[in-house]
Design an enzyme around this catalytic site. Structure first.
Site, PDB file in Angstrom:
ATOM      1  N   LYS A 120       0.799  -1.230   0.000  1.00  0.00           N
ATOM      2  CA  LYS A 120       0.000   0.000   0.000  1.00  0.00           C
ATOM      3  C   LYS A 120       0.837   1.289   0.000  1.00  0.00           C
ATOM      4  O   LYS A 120       0.418   2.295  -0.556  1.00  0.00           O
ATOM      5  CB  LYS A 120      -0.943   0.020   1.209  1.00  0.00           C
ATOM      6  CG  LYS A 120      -2.099  -0.947   1.092  1.00  0.00           C
ATOM      7  CD  LYS A 120      -3.028  -0.794   2.290  1.00  0.00           C
ATOM      8  CE  LYS A 120      -4.178  -1.763   2.186  1.00  0.00           C
ATOM      9  NZ  LYS A 120      -5.193  -1.529   3.221  1.00  0.00           N
ATOM     10  N   ASP A 157      -9.964   3.134   2.332  1.00  0.00           N
ATOM     11  CA  ASP A 157     -10.060   2.487   3.658  1.00  0.00           C
ATOM     12  C   ASP A 157     -10.680   3.428   4.699  1.00  0.00           C
ATOM     13  O   ASP A 157     -11.596   3.034   5.423  1.00  0.00           O
ATOM     14  CB  ASP A 157      -8.673   2.056   4.145  1.00  0.00           C
ATOM     15  CG  ASP A 157      -8.143   0.855   3.391  1.00  0.00           C
ATOM     16  OD1 ASP A 157      -8.951   0.006   2.968  1.00  0.00           O
ATOM     17  OD2 ASP A 157      -6.909   0.753   3.222  1.00  0.00           O
ATOM     18  N   GLY A 180      -4.936   2.176  18.691  1.00  0.00           N
ATOM     19  CA  GLY A 180      -3.966   1.748  17.688  1.00  0.00           C
ATOM     20  C   GLY A 180      -3.456   2.921  16.864  1.00  0.00           C
ATOM     21  O   GLY A 180      -4.142   3.946  16.733  1.00  0.00           O
ATOM     22  N   GLY A 206      -1.048   1.168  10.335  1.00  0.00           N
ATOM     23  CA  GLY A 206      -1.492   1.560   9.002  1.00  0.00           C
ATOM     24  C   GLY A 206      -2.993   1.801   8.903  1.00  0.00           C
ATOM     25  O   GLY A 206      -3.444   2.792   8.333  1.00  0.00           O
ATOM     26  N   ARG A 231      -0.166   1.195  22.121  1.00  0.00           N
ATOM     27  CA  ARG A 231       0.826   0.554  23.004  1.00  0.00           C
ATOM     28  C   ARG A 231       2.127   1.360  22.982  1.00  0.00           C
ATOM     29  O   ARG A 231       2.685   1.687  24.003  1.00  0.00           O
ATOM     30  CB  ARG A 231       1.064  -0.883  22.514  1.00  0.00           C
ATOM     31  CG  ARG A 231       2.135  -1.613  23.260  1.00  0.00           C
ATOM     32  CD  ARG A 231       2.279  -3.017  22.758  1.00  0.00           C
ATOM     33  NE  ARG A 231       2.653  -3.083  21.334  1.00  0.00           N
ATOM     34  CZ  ARG A 231       2.861  -4.205  20.670  1.00  0.00           C
ATOM     35  NH1 ARG A 231       2.727  -5.367  21.281  1.00  0.00           N
ATOM     36  NH2 ARG A 231       3.207  -4.187  19.396  1.00  0.00           N
ATOM     37  N   THR A 232       2.585   1.720  21.770  1.00  0.00           N
ATOM     38  CA  THR A 232       3.770   2.551  21.641  1.00  0.00           C
ATOM     39  C   THR A 232       3.297   4.000  21.509  1.00  0.00           C
ATOM     40  O   THR A 232       2.858   4.430  20.441  1.00  0.00           O
ATOM     41  CB  THR A 232       4.575   2.139  20.381  1.00  0.00           C
ATOM     42  OG1 THR A 232       4.723   0.721  20.386  1.00  0.00           O
ATOM     43  CG2 THR A 232       5.924   2.812  20.325  1.00  0.00           C
ATOM     44  N   GLY A 269     -15.520  -5.804  11.505  1.00  0.00           N
ATOM     45  CA  GLY A 269     -14.754  -5.310  10.370  1.00  0.00           C
ATOM     46  C   GLY A 269     -15.336  -5.597   8.994  1.00  0.00           C
ATOM     47  O   GLY A 269     -14.866  -5.058   7.993  1.00  0.00           O
TER      48      GLY A 269
HETATM   49  P1  ATR Z   1      -2.150  -2.368  10.394  1.00  0.00           P
HETATM   50  O1  ATR Z   1      -1.611  -1.889   9.082  1.00  0.00           O
HETATM   51  O2  ATR Z   1      -3.064  -3.561  10.262  1.00  0.00           O
HETATM   52  O3  ATR Z   1      -2.747  -1.282  11.218  1.00  0.00           O
HETATM   53  P2  ATR Z   1       0.350  -2.267  11.813  1.00  0.00           P
HETATM   54  O4  ATR Z   1       0.695  -1.054  11.051  1.00  0.00           O
HETATM   55  O5  ATR Z   1       1.394  -3.311  12.032  1.00  0.00           O
HETATM   56  O6  ATR Z   1      -0.893  -3.001  11.162  1.00  0.00           O
HETATM   57  O7  ATR Z   1      -0.239  -1.800  13.236  1.00  0.00           O
HETATM   58  C1  ATR Z   1      -0.595  -2.692  14.211  1.00  0.00           C
HETATM   59  C2  ATR Z   1      -1.226  -1.951  15.390  1.00  0.00           C
HETATM   60  O8  ATR Z   1      -1.589  -2.927  16.365  1.00  0.00           O
HETATM   61  C3  ATR Z   1      -0.281  -0.984  16.102  1.00  0.00           C
HETATM   62  O9  ATR Z   1      -1.049   0.064  16.667  1.00  0.00           O
HETATM   63  C4  ATR Z   1       0.313  -1.884  17.181  1.00  0.00           C
HETATM   64  O10 ATR Z   1       0.830  -1.203  18.302  1.00  0.00           O
HETATM   65  P3  ATR Z   1       2.387  -0.718  18.336  1.00  0.00           P
HETATM   66  O11 ATR Z   1       2.456   0.518  17.499  1.00  0.00           O
HETATM   67  O12 ATR Z   1       2.682  -0.485  19.756  1.00  0.00           O
HETATM   68  O13 ATR Z   1       3.190  -1.857  17.733  1.00  0.00           O
HETATM   69  C5  ATR Z   1      -0.908  -2.641  17.585  1.00  0.00           C
HETATM   70  N1  ATR Z   1      -0.591  -3.884  18.272  1.00  0.00           N
HETATM   71  C6  ATR Z   1      -0.149  -5.030  17.707  1.00  0.00           C
HETATM   72  N2  ATR Z   1       0.020  -5.991  18.666  1.00  0.00           N
HETATM   73  C7  ATR Z   1      -0.349  -5.419  19.844  1.00  0.00           C
HETATM   74  C8  ATR Z   1      -0.420  -5.883  21.203  1.00  0.00           C
HETATM   75  N3  ATR Z   1      -0.095  -7.131  21.529  1.00  0.00           N
HETATM   76  N4  ATR Z   1      -0.858  -5.024  22.147  1.00  0.00           N
HETATM   77  C9  ATR Z   1      -1.209  -3.756  21.830  1.00  0.00           C
HETATM   78  N5  ATR Z   1      -1.161  -3.257  20.575  1.00  0.00           N
HETATM   79  C10 ATR Z   1      -0.734  -4.070  19.594  1.00  0.00           C
END
Ligand code: ATR
Length: 278
Positions: free
Chosen positions: A66, A102, A125, A128, A150-151, A240
């Site tokens: 993407k 999206d 979250g 992406g 989380r981050t 979803g």
């Molecule tokens: P997508 O494109 O599907 O959004 P991504 O860019 O990898 O996928 O993002 C994943 C999201 O899920 C992020 O917000 C991630 O948090 P971090 O930025 O802290 O990595 C979150 N995420 C994935 N696993 C997680 C977990 N076990 N607990 C909390 N947040 C999680």
């Protein structure tokens, strides 16, 4: 001549896009076909050149392409550029134009269950999917957005990048959990709760606002643990499938000028996944 559409991604074998688009073409009586193409990152450039050379009318773009596809296109709509991701490409007389449906797809789906004006919204979250949703929700009149991740640095960066100070706040997941009763709408965009980790939720909560709406972008499982818990507390919930159907419907409209039957798309996906509506 039959028109050709498709989706490029990896993995792609389980994509439900061919199912819903081919059905929509049939419903509309259009002589067109939609095909899933497995494309690895090192073949993306060649694949896009191939689409152009073969005169493919339009295609979707999914993980992991993407972002990487942007420099390979002739132009990209502003929203997709800001979001930094393209999920739909239109071939207009040999020019490949990129769009992102999206975020708009998510918001259209959400509006089926709630008005958004002046609503207090929590986004969980900052990946992406959250980028597209956060950017698009922020365009809605009067919304106030909190984003937790989380981050934490990633949600702060997102807010600053979109210049949303004033409309949006970045908060910690702990704070969001503590204040969950304030939110009219809670949007779950992380992978937490997705198969196979179906017993996880991104934050704990024991009470919610009356008439709150919880929307989770996950559709496998059809009802995440978060949605189950929110529903038990009286929330209106949305899975979803709704976003998936609307992003597809908006792509279909970009290609053909016509909007397909989104309820039918949702039903097909649901049947395919073998579950009840949620
Ligand atoms: P997508 O494109 O599907 O959004 P991504 O860019 O990898 O996928 O993002 C994943 C999201 O899920 C992020 O917000 C991630 O948090 P971090 O930025 O802290 O990595 C979150 N995420 C994935 N696993 C997680 C977990 N076990 N607990 C909390 N947040 C999680």
């Amino acid at each position: 001549m039959k028109s050709l559409y498709g989706v490029i991604g990896s993995p792609i074998a389980h994509s439900m896009s061919p199912l819903i688009h081919n059905d929509a073409f049939q419903q509309k009586g259009m002589d067109a076909h939609y095909h899933a193409f497995h494309v690895e990152p090192n073949e993306l450039k060649a694949a896009v050149a191939g689409m152009r050379a073969l005169g493919v009318n339009g295609f979707n773009v999914t993980i992991p392409h993407k972002e990487a596809i942007i420099p390979l296109l002739d132009s990209v709509e502003d929203a997709a550029l800001k979001i930094g991701a393209v999920n739909t490409v239109l071939n207009r007389n040999g020019r490949l134009i990129g769009y992102n449906t999206d975020g708009r797809g998510f918001v259209e789906a959400l509006k089926e269950v709630t008005e958004l004006k002046d609503k207090q919204i929590l986004i969980i979250g900052a990946g992406g999917a959250a980028r597209a949703i956060f950017y698009t929700l922020a365009q809605e009149e009067g919304v106030r957005l909190d984003i937790c991740n989380r981050t934490v640095s990633k949600s702060v960066e997102l807010m600053e990048e979109f210049s949303l100070q004033g409309i949006a706040r970045s908060i910690t997941t702990e704070q969001a959990a503590k204040e969950i009763q304030r939110y009219d709408v809670v949007v779950q965009t992380t992978s937490v709760g997705m198969f196979p980790k179906i017993n996880d939720t991104p934050l704990p909560f024991h009470s919610i606002k009356q008439h709150a709406v919880f929307s989770d972008i996950i559709y496998n499982p059809l009802e995440t643990k978060l949605l189950q818990e929110a529903k038990a507390l009286g929330a209106v919930t949305q899975n979803g499938i709704h976003m998936f159907a609307y992003q597809a419907a908006l792509a279909f409209k970009i290609w053909t000028g016509e909007l397909p039957d989104t309820d039918r798309m949702k039903k097909l996906v649901q049947e395919h996944l073998g579950g009840k509506p949620c």
